[in-house]
Design an enzyme around this catalytic site. Structure first.
Site: not given
Length: 326
Positions: A100, A105, A111-112, A114-116, A144
């Site tokens: 789960e 975040a 974010q620019v 590409g860490y996400g 899911a």
């Protein structure tokens, strides 16, 4: 309770060599759990603050309770020395064979970079390889996720680049050098037209008039049926009768002095059948002219004006549902 498995700190600088900031400060992955150690508690506090900032409508007490809970784990991207710039909080349910994901975040300033995507790909590979689990449950997104065992998610970009290059190479192998024919000389002698099949290269290319007709039919089918459905619905409406044919200038002498761009349903129908409308928007523009012209020429208390308003409402709703906004 998940069996404790350490994920070694992973230096990300080699994979982000274009980012001078990461080379300077260093960025690594850390697997965190509330084991009571000072280092982990410091980083868990950082990831808690990250989630609280990224999820302002989520109660801070709930975020803290989950992050510090010993049944939950967090995978964090940490920039030296202890700055958490991204994280995933999750709970393993090994007996049910799924994970789960509770929070995910990335710092808005990062974010620019590409860490996400990088964080999620590492997380997928880690869970898949460590626990042999391929099912994720994400309540926040109400879906899911199933992992593909053979895929290395950290290598997706390289895999796609190789596939893209393989396709290009295959195309290059099958392409033949272009054959250039001389232009037709017959038109210099006054010839107005020729049989297309007599033009050098046409027959070899495989083109036929039948293929061109099929191509045109296929091209218009994508929106022709939608236009036809809407058109028939409006034409069959009892209020549409005044708009079926062009306005008779003998009956209404000043009509064409006022209306410079007339339109009617019979004209729209002819244009549809002649494949004049290359998109739903072009069709919509002509249909809208009918209602606009009626409202311009007629007074608001006339049957013609009221009919135009009624039909326009039906038409605009139908076009909105098809993704065309007027």
């Amino acid at each position: 309770m998940c069996t404790r498995k350490k994920l070694a700190d992973k230096d990300l600088r080699n994979e982000n060599a274009n980012h001078s900031e990461e080379q300077q400060y260093g960025t690594r992955l850390r697997l965190l759990n509330n084991d009571g150690s000072r280092d982990n508690l410091i980083l868990l506090t950082g990831i808690k603050e990250l989630f609280a900032t990224a999820l302002p409508h989520m109660p801070a007490q709930y975020i803290a309770r989950v992050v510090y809970d010993r049944n939950h784990y967090s995978l964090a991207i940490v920039r030296d020395p202890v700055k958490v710039v991204g994280g995933i909080c999750y709970r393993p349910f090994l007996e049910k064979s799924f994970i789960e994901i509770v929070f995910f975040a990335v710092d808005s300033d990062q974010q620019v970079k590409g860490y996400g995507t990088k964080l999620m790909n590492y997380f997928k590979d880690y869970i898949k390889d460590t626990f042999n689990i391929t099912q994720f449950l994400v309540y926040a997104d109400d879906f899911a996720c199933t992992l593909i065992p053979k895929v290395k998610y950290r290598q997706i970009r390289q895999i796609l680049e190789k596939q893209k290059q393989a396709v290009k190479n295959k195309i290059a192998q099958t392409c033949k050098p272009p054959i250039i024919y001389r232009g037709l000389e017959c038109f210099k002698n006054g010839v107005k037209s020729v049989d297309p099949m007599s033009v050098p290269g046409i027959r070899i290319s495989g083109w036929t008039p039948q293929l061109e007709k099929q191509a045109k039919d296929i091209k218009r089918m994508s929106h022709y049926l939608v236009m036809k459905e809407i058109f028939n619905r409006l034409k069959s409406h009892p209020s549409s009768l005044p708009f079926h044919e062009p306005v008779n200038g003998d009956d209404v002498p000043d009509y064409y002095d006022i209306i410079k761009d007339p339109m009617d349903l019979s004209t729209v129908s002819k244009r549809m059948e002649n494949n004049r409308y290359r998109s739903l928007l072009e069709f919509a523009i002509d249909m809208q002219k009918i209602w606009n012209n009626a409202k311009i020429y007629n007074k608001s208390d006339t049957i013609f004006y009221k009919s135009a308003v009624e039909l326009e409402g039906i038409f605009r709703e139908a076009m909105f549902l098809k993704g065309v906004r007027l």
